[in-house]
Design a protein around this motif. Structure first.
Motif, PDB file in Angstrom:
ATOM      1  N   LYS A 144       5.445   2.734 -32.167  1.00 14.51           N
ATOM      2  CA  LYS A 144       4.435   1.946 -32.862  1.00 14.51           C
ATOM      3  C   LYS A 144       3.926   2.649 -34.113  1.00 14.51           C
ATOM      4  O   LYS A 144       3.751   3.864 -34.143  1.00 14.51           O
ATOM      5  N   LEU A 145       3.681   1.821 -35.132  1.00 15.74           N
ATOM      6  CA  LEU A 145       3.015   2.255 -36.352  1.00 15.74           C
ATOM      7  C   LEU A 145       1.777   1.390 -36.528  1.00 15.74           C
ATOM      8  O   LEU A 145       1.875   0.162 -36.581  1.00 15.74           O
ATOM      9  N   PHE A 146       0.623   2.021 -36.617  1.00 18.12           N
ATOM     10  CA  PHE A 146      -0.644   1.304 -36.749  1.00 18.12           C
ATOM     11  C   PHE A 146      -1.051   1.314 -38.230  1.00 18.12           C
ATOM     12  O   PHE A 146      -1.038   2.371 -38.877  1.00 18.12           O
ATOM     13  N   VAL A 147      -1.423   0.150 -38.771  1.00 22.49           N
ATOM     14  CA  VAL A 147      -1.756   0.040 -40.192  1.00 22.49           C
ATOM     15  C   VAL A 147      -3.098  -0.669 -40.356  1.00 22.49           C
ATOM     16  O   VAL A 147      -3.441  -1.571 -39.593  1.00 22.49           O
ATOM     17  N   ASP A 148      -3.840  -0.240 -41.387  1.00 26.79           N
ATOM     18  CA  ASP A 148      -5.152  -0.838 -41.645  1.00 26.79           C
ATOM     19  C   ASP A 148      -5.643  -0.349 -43.006  1.00 26.79           C
ATOM     20  O   ASP A 148      -5.043   0.547 -43.611  1.00 26.79           O
ATOM     21  N   TYR A 149      -6.738  -0.937 -43.479  1.00 20.69           N
ATOM     22  CA  TYR A 149      -7.398  -0.481 -44.697  1.00 20.69           C
ATOM     23  C   TYR A 149      -8.676   0.278 -44.321  1.00 20.69           C
ATOM     24  O   TYR A 149      -9.367  -0.088 -43.364  1.00 20.69           O
ATOM     25  N   ALA A 150      -8.966   1.315 -45.073  1.00 14.71           N
ATOM     26  CA  ALA A 150     -10.213   2.049 -44.869  1.00 14.71           C
ATOM     27  C   ALA A 150     -11.376   1.189 -45.341  1.00 14.71           C
ATOM     28  O   ALA A 150     -11.233   0.333 -46.223  1.00 14.71           O
ATOM     29  N   GLY A 151     -12.538   1.439 -44.739  1.00 12.29           N
ATOM     30  CA  GLY A 151     -13.724   0.699 -45.160  1.00 12.29           C
ATOM     31  C   GLY A 151     -14.235   1.154 -46.519  1.00 12.29           C
ATOM     32  O   GLY A 151     -14.851   0.388 -47.247  1.00 12.29           O
ATOM     33  N   THR A 181       0.208  10.758 -40.412  1.00  8.56           N
ATOM     34  CA  THR A 181      -0.592   9.805 -41.173  1.00  8.56           C
ATOM     35  C   THR A 181      -0.086   9.655 -42.601  1.00  8.56           C
ATOM     36  O   THR A 181       0.344  10.629 -43.231  1.00  8.56           O
ATOM     37  N   TYR A 182      -0.136   8.425 -43.085  1.00 13.67           N
ATOM     38  CA  TYR A 182       0.174   8.113 -44.484  1.00 13.67           C
ATOM     39  C   TYR A 182      -1.005   7.348 -45.080  1.00 13.67           C
ATOM     40  O   TYR A 182      -1.636   6.529 -44.410  1.00 13.67           O
ATOM     41  N   ALA A 183      -1.295   7.617 -46.349  1.00 20.31           N
ATOM     42  CA  ALA A 183      -2.377   6.906 -47.026  1.00 20.31           C
ATOM     43  C   ALA A 183      -2.033   6.761 -48.497  1.00 20.31           C
ATOM     44  O   ALA A 183      -1.344   7.612 -49.081  1.00 20.31           O
ATOM     45  N   GLU A 184      -2.509   5.674 -49.097  1.00 23.47           N
ATOM     46  CA  GLU A 184      -2.322   5.443 -50.526  1.00 23.47           C
ATOM     47  C   GLU A 184      -3.391   4.491 -51.024  1.00 23.47           C
ATOM     48  O   GLU A 184      -4.043   3.783 -50.247  1.00 23.47           O
ATOM     49  N   ARG A 200       6.372   1.469 -48.903  1.00 21.44           N
ATOM     50  CA  ARG A 200       6.212   2.893 -49.244  1.00 21.44           C
ATOM     51  C   ARG A 200       5.903   3.734 -48.018  1.00 21.44           C
ATOM     52  O   ARG A 200       6.298   4.905 -47.937  1.00 21.44           O
ATOM     53  N   ALA A 201       5.222   3.163 -47.027  1.00 20.09           N
ATOM     54  CA  ALA A 201       4.952   3.897 -45.784  1.00 20.09           C
ATOM     55  C   ALA A 201       6.256   4.153 -45.031  1.00 20.09           C
ATOM     56  O   ALA A 201       6.490   5.260 -44.528  1.00 20.09           O
ATOM     57  N   PHE A 202       7.118   3.136 -44.924  1.00 21.91           N
ATOM     58  CA  PHE A 202       8.416   3.324 -44.261  1.00 21.91           C
ATOM     59  C   PHE A 202       9.233   4.409 -44.958  1.00 21.91           C
ATOM     60  O   PHE A 202       9.891   5.227 -44.311  1.00 21.91           O
ATOM     61  N   GLU A 203       9.185   4.420 -46.287  1.00 23.14           N
ATOM     62  CA  GLU A 203       9.914   5.452 -47.033  1.00 23.14           C
ATOM     63  C   GLU A 203       9.308   6.831 -46.797  1.00 23.14           C
ATOM     64  O   GLU A 203      10.027   7.830 -46.732  1.00 23.14           O
ATOM     65  N   PHE A 205       7.789   7.852 -44.014  1.00 20.36           N
ATOM     66  CA  PHE A 205       8.191   8.296 -42.679  1.00 20.36           C
ATOM     67  C   PHE A 205       9.700   8.498 -42.574  1.00 20.36           C
ATOM     68  O   PHE A 205      10.176   9.158 -41.654  1.00 20.36           O
ATOM     69  N   GLY A 206      10.449   7.924 -43.488  1.00 24.27           N
ATOM     70  CA  GLY A 206      11.894   8.099 -43.478  1.00 24.27           C
ATOM     71  C   GLY A 206      12.617   7.274 -42.436  1.00 24.27           C
ATOM     72  O   GLY A 206      13.767   7.562 -42.098  1.00 24.27           O
ATOM     73  N   GLY A 207      11.975   6.230 -41.909  1.00 23.19           N
ATOM     74  CA  GLY A 207      12.598   5.395 -40.890  1.00 23.19           C
ATOM     75  C   GLY A 207      11.700   4.240 -40.498  1.00 23.19           C
ATOM     76  O   GLY A 207      10.580   4.088 -41.006  1.00 23.19           O
ATOM     77  N   ILE A 208      12.196   3.436 -39.562  1.00 27.01           N
ATOM     78  CA  ILE A 208      11.504   2.214 -39.148  1.00 27.01           C
ATOM     79  C   ILE A 208      11.109   2.318 -37.679  1.00 27.01           C
ATOM     80  O   ILE A 208      11.964   2.604 -36.827  1.00 27.01           O
ATOM     81  N   PRO A 209       9.832   2.081 -37.339  1.00 22.52           N
ATOM     82  CA  PRO A 209       9.432   2.051 -35.927  1.00 22.52           C
ATOM     83  C   PRO A 209       9.857   0.747 -35.278  1.00 22.52           C
ATOM     84  O   PRO A 209      10.356  -0.168 -35.944  1.00 22.52           O
ATOM     85  N   ALA A 210       9.649   0.655 -33.975  1.00 17.54           N
ATOM     86  CA  ALA A 210       9.998  -0.584 -33.272  1.00 17.54           C
ATOM     87  C   ALA A 210       8.936  -1.663 -33.493  1.00 17.54           C
ATOM     88  O   ALA A 210       9.251  -2.845 -33.578  1.00 17.54           O
ATOM     89  N   VAL A 211       7.661  -1.242 -33.602  1.00 15.46           N
ATOM     90  CA  VAL A 211       6.553  -2.190 -33.672  1.00 15.46           C
ATOM     91  C   VAL A 211       5.571  -1.742 -34.752  1.00 15.46           C
ATOM     92  O   VAL A 211       5.298  -0.547 -34.895  1.00 15.46           O
TER      93      VAL A 211
END
Length: 517
Positions: A144-151, A181-184, A200-203, A205-211
């Protein structure tokens, strides 16, 4: 014996179902509401014991328990060695690793001072319960990769005026197993920025998660629902390209995305807090600074677990990620359109044809930088090169048979034909083409005009067009009426210029001033 003790009656019921009715372990577990593992332990212990079914009438509870589980209680055993529970916890994140395997390895290292398997599991659960609540979810490596925006946002300043040009949004992505962790920073949370951050996050990490687990952001989820959320079509397009499952967190269920919540908190504390006294004039400058601090964050040692986010990612998540696709992702915009009666749909200022059978039906349009693809009920019905100018793009295969004959005509060819018939025919043809918003809409009238040459000849047609220009009757029916009535054979009367009346009264038809005295 497991600490989850059961009554003598339930234990006897388990043994009776197994040895009298020959039920399976899972059937017994469902019936007695005892876990499959415990049922299996009780059955195996009974099979190893000298007892047989049915039990002797004088067999008491204490005798049965002592016979099945002869080892002394945990409190009376001394010198037992605890494994490193942090290492055990990290190892369990690997897909192929189980508690049974880790317990066997632990027994080989500890020899006589090892816990039984049930006590090993029990003490691990006790240790896990003492950790942070966010650790209670078990995430497999690369899953799993969890994604969100900071407040929080970061202001980007206009260097000329010194005013805030815009507040940059901070995108955060966290791997479930390693917390890597990745952030931009992006200009907005709109769909194009949202999807670009994923790429850009996938790049990174250098790969693709399942979810991928997002929040119910409008750019990602068009309709939030606890059970069946609807993904934005552009987001679904990205998921299809990377072959990744998108499972949005349930509304008002922060535990579903606890990793993202913690990741956002870390980014706000360890990165954004340090940027509060710095000024940035471009988004690129801000992202360069974020990358520096992000490297420090990922190399920072864990407080209660061994290693860092980076080292844990290299051990767990990185080997389990799927490789990036060879073809780069292309952003696409999706919209709905209804097919017009001329079997064209409107997309970004241009008209594209679809099969004429779809007239008045609603279709879905996918527009990328290079192509426009039209879908009807999930199937591709038309595909055109993207045009960024106004006009029509029509494929002959989409036309009804009676229309396809006109496809070979162009405005240049019509004008060339008209020029051969005469200057007035050429003028009328040019007028008809210019009178419509799109030249194609005048093709039928132009062909009707030029084909009058078959019945009346070029000279009469040119004369009829000259008469039509004089009376400003530029429509095809006006010219046809002139030809049918024969007016084209009459010479054109020269225009009479109006002159002012003479100021003197010398003309015989002009009364003098004396006539009015």
């Amino acid at each position: 014996m497991s600490d989850n003790r059961i009554s003598m009656r339930k234990l006897q019921e388990i043994l009776r179902m197994r040895f009298e009715y020959r039920l399976s372990i899972r059937q017994i577990a469902r019936s007695t509401r005892v876990s499959v593992g415990n049922v299996s332990n009780y059955v195996q212990a009974f099979e190893r014991s000298p007892l047989s079914w049915p039990l002797p009438s004088d067999c008491s509870e204490a005798t049965l328990v002592q016979t099945l589980f002869p080892e002394a209680p945990l409190s009376s055993r001394q010198g037992l060695v605890d494994p490193d529970w942090g290492v055990i916890h990290q190892s369990l994140k690997r897909k192929e690793v189980t508690k049974q395997i880790l317990w066997e390895e632990y027994c080989q290292e500890s020899t006589l001072n090892a816990y039984s398997y049930s006590q090993f599991c029990h003490r691990y659960n006790q240790w896990l319960g003492c950790q942070k609540r966010s650790m209670r979810q078990h995430h497999k490596a690369g899953e799993k990769l969890f994604v969100d925006y900071a407040g929080l946002t970061v202001p980007v300043v206009n260097p000329k005026t010194g005013e805030i040009a815009h507040n940059a949004q901070i995108f955060v992505a966290v791997m479930g197993a390693s917390n890597y962790t990745y952030a931009e920073a992006t200009l907005s949370q709109k769909s194009e920025d949202w999807l670009g951050s994923h790429v850009r996050a996938f790049e990174f990490f250098g790969g693709i998660p399942a979810v991928v687990v997002p929040d119910n952001l409008r750019s990602g989820v068009s309709k939030a629902c606890r059970y069946e959320p609807d993904l934005n079509p552009a987001y679904q397009h990205l998921a299809n390209h990377y072959q990744v499952a998108v499972i949005p967190a349930r509304p008002y269920k922060p535990k579903d995305k606890a990793k993202a919540e913690v990741g956002v908190q870390l980014v706000e504390r360890w990165i954004l807090a340090r940027l509060r006294h710095e000024t940035f004039f471009t988004l690129a400058e801000l992202n360069s600074r974020i990358r520096e601090l992000l490297t420090e964050l990922n190399l920072k040692p864990f407080q209660k677990l061994p290693g860092t986010r980076r080292s844990t990612f290299e051990q767990l998540d990185e080997p389990a990620l799927r490789p990036l696709p060879k073809q780069a992702f292309e952003y696409a915009e999706f919209s709905k359109a209804r097919v017009n009666i001329d079997y064209h749909i409107h997309c970004k200022g241009h008209y594209y044809s679809v099969p004429h059978q779809l007239v008045k039906k609603e279709v879905e349009v996918q527009a990328t930088e290079h192509t426009v693809t039209v879908f009807c009920k999930g199937e591709v019905v038309a595909c055109h090169p993207r045009k960024f100018t106004t006009g029509f793009t029509t494929q002959s295969a989409h036309m009804p048979e009676r229309h396809s004959k006109h496809q070979e005509w162009t405005p240049e060819r019509l004008l060339e034909w008209a020029k051969q018939l005469g200057p007035d025919v050429h003028w009328i043809t040019q007028y008809l083409l210019n009178s419509r918003e799109h030249p194609e809409q005048a093709y039928r009238s132009c062909l009707g005009l030029l084909n009058l040459k078959r019945d009346y000849g070029a000279d009469r047609l040119n004369n009829a067009c000259a008469h039509a220009r004089k009376i400003k009757g530029y429509r095809l029916k006006n010219i046809r009426a002139i030809l049918q009535s024969g007016k084209d054979k009459q010479a054109l009367q020269p225009e009479v210029k109006q002159t002012t009346l003479p100021l003197h009264d010398s003309h015989e038809n002009v009364r003098g001033a004396a006539s009015y005295q």
